[in-house]
Enzyme design. Structure first.
Site, PDB file in Angstrom:
ATOM      1  N   GLN B 128       0.834  -1.192   0.000  1.00  0.00           N
ATOM      2  CA  GLN B 128       0.000   0.000   0.000  1.00  0.00           C
ATOM      3  C   GLN B 128       0.875   1.250   0.000  1.00  0.00           C
ATOM      4  O   GLN B 128       1.560   1.533   0.983  1.00  0.00           O
ATOM      5  CB  GLN B 128      -0.865  -0.076   1.261  1.00  0.00           C
ATOM      6  CG  GLN B 128      -1.712   1.110   1.549  1.00  0.00           C
ATOM      7  CD  GLN B 128      -2.559   0.852   2.781  1.00  0.00           C
ATOM      8  OE1 GLN B 128      -3.432  -0.007   2.782  1.00  0.00           O
ATOM      9  NE2 GLN B 128      -2.278   1.567   3.846  1.00  0.00           N
ATOM     10  N   GLU B 245      -8.307  -1.032   7.437  1.00  0.00           N
ATOM     11  CA  GLU B 245      -6.984  -1.316   8.011  1.00  0.00           C
ATOM     12  C   GLU B 245      -6.994  -1.225   9.536  1.00  0.00           C
ATOM     13  O   GLU B 245      -6.263  -1.940  10.218  1.00  0.00           O
ATOM     14  CB  GLU B 245      -5.960  -0.306   7.449  1.00  0.00           C
ATOM     15  CG  GLU B 245      -4.560  -0.492   8.015  1.00  0.00           C
ATOM     16  CD  GLU B 245      -3.522   0.452   7.413  1.00  0.00           C
ATOM     17  OE1 GLU B 245      -3.846   1.207   6.476  1.00  0.00           O
ATOM     18  OE2 GLU B 245      -2.375   0.423   7.898  1.00  0.00           O
TER      19      GLU B 245
HETATM   20  C1  LIG Z   1       5.492  -0.155  10.909  1.00  0.00           C
HETATM   21  C2  LIG Z   1       4.928   0.834   9.945  1.00  0.00           C
HETATM   22  C3  LIG Z   1       4.327   0.399   8.782  1.00  0.00           C
HETATM   23  C4  LIG Z   1       3.833   1.317   7.855  1.00  0.00           C
HETATM   24  N1  LIG Z   1       3.294   0.851   6.694  1.00  0.00           N
HETATM   25  C5  LIG Z   1       2.864   1.737   5.751  1.00  0.00           C
HETATM   26  C6  LIG Z   1       2.391   1.275   4.493  1.00  0.00           C
HETATM   27  O1  LIG Z   1       2.345   0.069   4.224  1.00  0.00           O
HETATM   28  N2  LIG Z   1       2.003   2.186   3.576  1.00  0.00           N
HETATM   29  C7  LIG Z   1       2.044   3.517   3.830  1.00  0.00           C
HETATM   30  O2  LIG Z   1       1.642   4.288   2.978  1.00  0.00           O
HETATM   31  N3  LIG Z   1       2.496   3.999   5.022  1.00  0.00           N
HETATM   32  C8  LIG Z   1       2.906   3.126   5.975  1.00  0.00           C
HETATM   33  N4  LIG Z   1       3.393   3.593   7.185  1.00  0.00           N
HETATM   34  C9  LIG Z   1       3.473   5.020   7.427  1.00  0.00           C
HETATM   35  C10 LIG Z   1       2.403   5.548   8.383  1.00  0.00           C
HETATM   36  O3  LIG Z   1       1.181   5.640   7.766  1.00  0.00           O
HETATM   37  C11 LIG Z   1       2.928   6.897   8.882  1.00  0.00           C
HETATM   38  O4  LIG Z   1       4.056   6.625   9.654  1.00  0.00           O
HETATM   39  C12 LIG Z   1       1.921   7.646   9.727  1.00  0.00           C
HETATM   40  O5  LIG Z   1       0.846   8.082   8.966  1.00  0.00           O
HETATM   41  C13 LIG Z   1       2.576   8.858  10.405  1.00  0.00           C
HETATM   42  O6  LIG Z   1       3.293   9.643   9.485  1.00  0.00           O
HETATM   43  P1  LIG Z   1       4.825  10.017   9.736  1.00  0.00           P
HETATM   44  O7  LIG Z   1       5.550   8.807  10.131  1.00  0.00           O
HETATM   45  O8  LIG Z   1       5.300  10.759   8.559  1.00  0.00           O
HETATM   46  O9  LIG Z   1       4.812  10.958  11.001  1.00  0.00           O
HETATM   47  P2  LIG Z   1       4.551  12.519  11.048  1.00  0.00           P
HETATM   48  O10 LIG Z   1       3.353  12.870  10.254  1.00  0.00           O
HETATM   49  O11 LIG Z   1       5.819  13.217  10.751  1.00  0.00           O
HETATM   50  O12 LIG Z   1       4.191  12.722  12.569  1.00  0.00           O
HETATM   51  C14 LIG Z   1       5.113  12.437  13.595  1.00  0.00           C
HETATM   52  C15 LIG Z   1       4.389  12.482  14.900  1.00  0.00           C
HETATM   53  O13 LIG Z   1       3.903  13.799  15.143  1.00  0.00           O
HETATM   54  C16 LIG Z   1       2.685  13.753  15.842  1.00  0.00           C
HETATM   55  N5  LIG Z   1       1.628  14.392  15.035  1.00  0.00           N
HETATM   56  C17 LIG Z   1       1.555  14.447  13.693  1.00  0.00           C
HETATM   57  N6  LIG Z   1       0.455  15.098  13.330  1.00  0.00           N
HETATM   58  C18 LIG Z   1      -0.190  15.465  14.445  1.00  0.00           C
HETATM   59  C19 LIG Z   1      -1.387  16.171  14.715  1.00  0.00           C
HETATM   60  N7  LIG Z   1      -2.148  16.649  13.746  1.00  0.00           N
HETATM   61  N8  LIG Z   1      -1.730  16.380  16.012  1.00  0.00           N
HETATM   62  C20 LIG Z   1      -0.957  15.897  17.025  1.00  0.00           C
HETATM   63  N9  LIG Z   1       0.193  15.227  16.807  1.00  0.00           N
HETATM   64  C21 LIG Z   1       0.562  15.015  15.538  1.00  0.00           C
HETATM   65  C22 LIG Z   1       2.383  12.287  16.076  1.00  0.00           C
HETATM   66  O14 LIG Z   1       2.897  11.917  17.332  1.00  0.00           O
HETATM   67  C23 LIG Z   1       3.173  11.594  15.000  1.00  0.00           C
HETATM   68  O15 LIG Z   1       3.519  10.267  15.345  1.00  0.00           O
HETATM   69  C24 LIG Z   1       3.901   2.702   8.127  1.00  0.00           C
HETATM   70  C25 LIG Z   1       4.494   3.143   9.314  1.00  0.00           C
HETATM   71  C26 LIG Z   1       5.015   2.235  10.216  1.00  0.00           C
HETATM   72  C27 LIG Z   1       5.658   2.746  11.467  1.00  0.00           C
END
Ligand SMILES: Cc1cc2nc3c(=O)[nH]c(=O)nc-3n(C[C@H](O)[C@H](O)[C@H](O)COP(=O)(O)OP(=O)(O)OC[C@H]3O[C@@H](n4cnc5c(N)ncnc54)[C@H](O)[C@@H]3O)c2cc1C
Lengths: 280, 381
Positions: B128, B245
């Site tokens: 995905q 999901e």
């Molecule tokens: C094990 C794993 C598997 C994954 N698999 C997939 C996959 O198959 N396909 C895919 O597309 N993605 C995948 N992801 C990505 C996942 O969807 C993103 O990690 C998630 O949406 C968070 O985005 P980011 O990591 O960029 O964190 P960021 O958006 O940079 O955010 C970092 C942190 O900031 C805080 N934060 C962010 N926004 C807010 C808000 N509005 N209010 C308060 N706090 C906030 C939260 O604590 C967040 O964890 C995966 C991630 C992991 C860890």
């Protein structure tokens, strides 16, 4: 009461920091394998900087904390704490940490006692969560350390453990503050989000609390008391969990290295609790 | 309300249990299986094929598409059992529960007929591709471009954190088809094989013990017939995909195993009584999380709005994973730091769970995003 660190201790911290330099474990962890981050070259540099046997002299508690904070910030091998304060690798409950190639093994005994022990039988490396080089080994007592020296050494070890946890928490927090300032989502840095600020504020008060407990132990606080370490261990775990949360998926990738502080906080906390139980 | 299992549920779970037990011997010697701390995140093409061959993939789809015409509640109950046996389920979850169920709902009939039966057989797997370096929590910021050129789209961009991309056959992609429209209204969903020219996958290790991937797309040509839903109507498709999901029944199954084993271990050591209050509270939390997850599955069955309920299900499971990891590690003392020793307490899985649990409040949308969904959609704030 004074809440500032003396110039002398600040200078000592600087020299420990310089000796650590940009030290990192020599290789990426192989998760689920036996890991030992002991590093002789680093240990030699630290000895040259004055981080050597500090544990028997109560006058040195300030230096112990100042140095241990730097070790925690770098997530340096935890044997550096044990060797400088207890005079050997720590053995408790059938396990020694950094138990291979240890110059000596020391063990807690009831009512705050300390014994010099020696391995008997096989030494079996055990895979654990972090690079603390855990081995399973049975021991026999060689010598019981006189009580006055034992309590001085446990005070130093407890203060150093608090200092190490304070360094772990401070560094995890600093890395996270830098990350949320740089990382933009929703058209602004994450740092601008109230929920992010609130979580970091909690982490900051935990980190400051741990550091104050460490300095309190350095200045004749409650010494080897387990309560401070019990909370500080939990709090350091919490701060490193916050660090991971606010790094998002970036923190989960091994290449960013954030996991080192997360894993180490838990290992130090676990060993600290095991020592507290054995000293009772 | 009647929250008891029907006799059919019991039979289905027994069948799933017997099947999962049969797969265990093939897994126990695999070092990857030992290293992976949240086992349901593990990748295994072999297990996926076995699940397909035995009819466990696509349970909720109609029989003519390779399914069994069961409900999402049935599927969740089965997934709990699979999780309890620590089957590596990432490809199953992506291919069936997340992407597959969205395809069933949104793909054109020809595309559905082409893909779903192969997914159900365990022969076609999906990853995905939503997240990007600049689009994590703010998914609507995604910048991967899909430009229509006659009967195809030409797609360029960079996906990251893509689970299972190294092991999957196809990718389910979110891309921007109209940069001039408001952010949420210019996105579309496309699917294509990962061996399409212009796609490169890089895999890297993560703290849980497995891998995540980056997917680079350079002028990748995708037939327009592989559009899912309407052009520029992708946001609705994405949100529905996330609703599927976020029912993480398999995680709860794995956590139930951890809790059972923890209790058994403490009992054997004569320490269970001292830990009773903690163990009881964990068990209560697990049961609440299971019901939250089943409630969300029931809303999906009834095609009712499920976003708030599935965000609750996800968050409940994530919180439990982290609490259980910390409590188990604390209650076991130094045994709780062991990571990867098959003969240790809980098969040496506590240390790896402590590592892997970090991601439970990040993957599938960060905990804070689930909270926002619950507050806005659930509480109307
Ligand atoms: C094990 C794993 C598997 C994954 N698999 C997939 C996959 O198959 N396909 C895919 O597309 N993605 C995948 N992801 C990505 C996942 O969807 C993103 O990690 C998630 O949406 C968070 O985005 P980011 O990591 O960029 O964190 P960021 O958006 O940079 O955010 C970092 C942190 O900031 C805080 N934060 C962010 N926004 C807010 C808000 N509005 N209010 C308060 N706090 C906030 C939260 O604590 C967040 O964890 C995966 C991630 C992991 C860890």
């Amino acid at each position: 009461m004074r809440f500032d660190v003396s110039t002398e201790l600040a200078l000592f911290a600087d020299s420990v920091r310089a000796a650590i330099g940009s030290w990192e474990p020599t290789r990426e962890p192989d998760l689920g394998s036996w890991q030992d981050d002991r590093d002789d070259a680093l240990a030699a540099r630290l000895t040259a900087a004055g981080w050597s046997d500090l544990g028997s002299d109560p006058e040195m508690l300030g230096a112990v904390v100042a140095g241990a904070i730097e070790l925690g910030r770098a997530c340096a091998p935890i044997c550096l704490v044990d060797e400088a304060t207890l005079g050997g690798a720590l053995w408790v409950g059938g396990r020694a940490r950094h138990g291979l190639r240890a110059s000596a093994l020391v063990a807690p005994a009831p009512r705050g006692g300390l014994s010099l022990v020696r391995a008997c039988g096989s030494v079996v490396p055990e895979r654990t969560l972090d690079g603390s080089g855990s081995v399973r080994v049975d021991v026999a007592t060689v010598e019981i350390v006189p009580q006055a020296e034992a309590s001085a050494r446990w005070s130093a070890w407890a203060a150093a453990t608090l200092g190490y946890l304070a360094g772990v928490a401070e560094r995890a927090l600093a890395l996270t503050v830098a990350h949320v300032r740089a990382r933009e989502q929703f058209g602004a840095p994450l740092a601008a989000l109230p929920a992010v600020q609130a979580r970091l504020a909690d982490a900051a008060l935990a980190a400051d609390g741990i550091a104050l407990l460490a300095w309190s132990a350095a200045t004749g606080g409650r010494g080897a008391a387990s309560a401070e370490r019990a909370w500080a261990g939990e709090a350091a775990c919490e701060v490193t969990a916050t660090a991971h949360q606010l790094h998002g998926a970036a923190g989960f990738a091994l290449e960013t290295g954030l996991h080192r502080w997360y894993r180490r906080a838990r290992a130090v906390h676990g060993w600290s609790a095991a020592v507290s139980a054995a000293l009772r | 309300m009647d929250l008891r299992f029907s006799p059919e549920h019991v039979t289905l779970r027994e069948e799933a249990d017997a099947f999962a037990r049969g797969l265990r011997p093939t897994l126990e010697h695999d070092p990857e299986w030992r290293r992976q701390g949240m086992l349901s995140d593990g990748d295994s093409r072999e297990i996926t094929r076995a699940l397909g061959a035995a009819g466990w993939i696509g349970m909720t789809w109609p029989i003519e598409l390779g399914g069994r015409g069961l409900t999402h509640v049935d599927a969740a109950l089965v997934e709990e059992v699979f999780g309890y046996h620590w089957l590596p389920l990432s490809l199953y979850l992506l291919s069936y529960k997340t992407v597959g169920c969205a395809l069933e709902r949104f793909a054109a009939p020809e595309l559905r007929e082409r893909l779903l039966p192969a997914i159900a057989r365990g022969e076609l797997t999906f990853c995905q591709g939503f997240s990007e370096p600049g689009a994590g929590s703010d998914l609507a910021a995604l910048a991967t471009r899909a430009v229509r050129d006659g009967d195809r789209y030409v797609v360029s961009g960079h996906k990251i954190w893509t689970s299972s991309a190294w092991a999957a056959d196809w990718i389910y992609l979110a891309a921007r088809t109209d940069p001039d429209r408001p952010r949420h209204r210019g996105i579309s969903v496309l699917v294509c094989p990962l061996d399409t020219p212009g796609i490169e996958v890089r895999r890297f290790p993560v703290l849980g013990g497995g891998y995540l991937c980056e997917v680079f797309l350079d002028e990748v040509e995708i037939p327009a017939s592989q559009l899912v839903g309407e052009e520029n109507g992708g946001w609705r498709v994405l949100m529905a995909t996330l609703d599927f999901e976020r029912v993480t029944a398999e995680k709860l199954g794995g956590l139930a195993w951890v809790l059972d084993e923890l209790e058994r271990t403490l009992e054997a050591q004569g320490r269970a009584e001292r830990a009773r209050e903690r163990l009881d509270s964990l068990r209560g939390q697990l049961e609440a999380a299971r019901l939250l997850s089943l409630r969300a599955a029931d809303l999906l069955d009834r095609a009712e709005p499920a976003s708030a309920a599935s965000a609750m299900a996800k968050l409940a499971g994530a919180r439990l994973a982290q609490r259980l990891a910390a409590e188990a590690s604390g209650l076991l003392g130094l045994d709780g730091l062991v990571d990867g020793e098959p003969d240790a307490s809980l098969g040496g899985r506590v240390g790896s769970l402590v590592r892997a649990a970090v991601a439970s409040t990040v993957s599938g949308g960060a905990a804070e995003i689930q909270q926002i969904v619950i507050a806005r959609r659930g509480l109307g704030l």
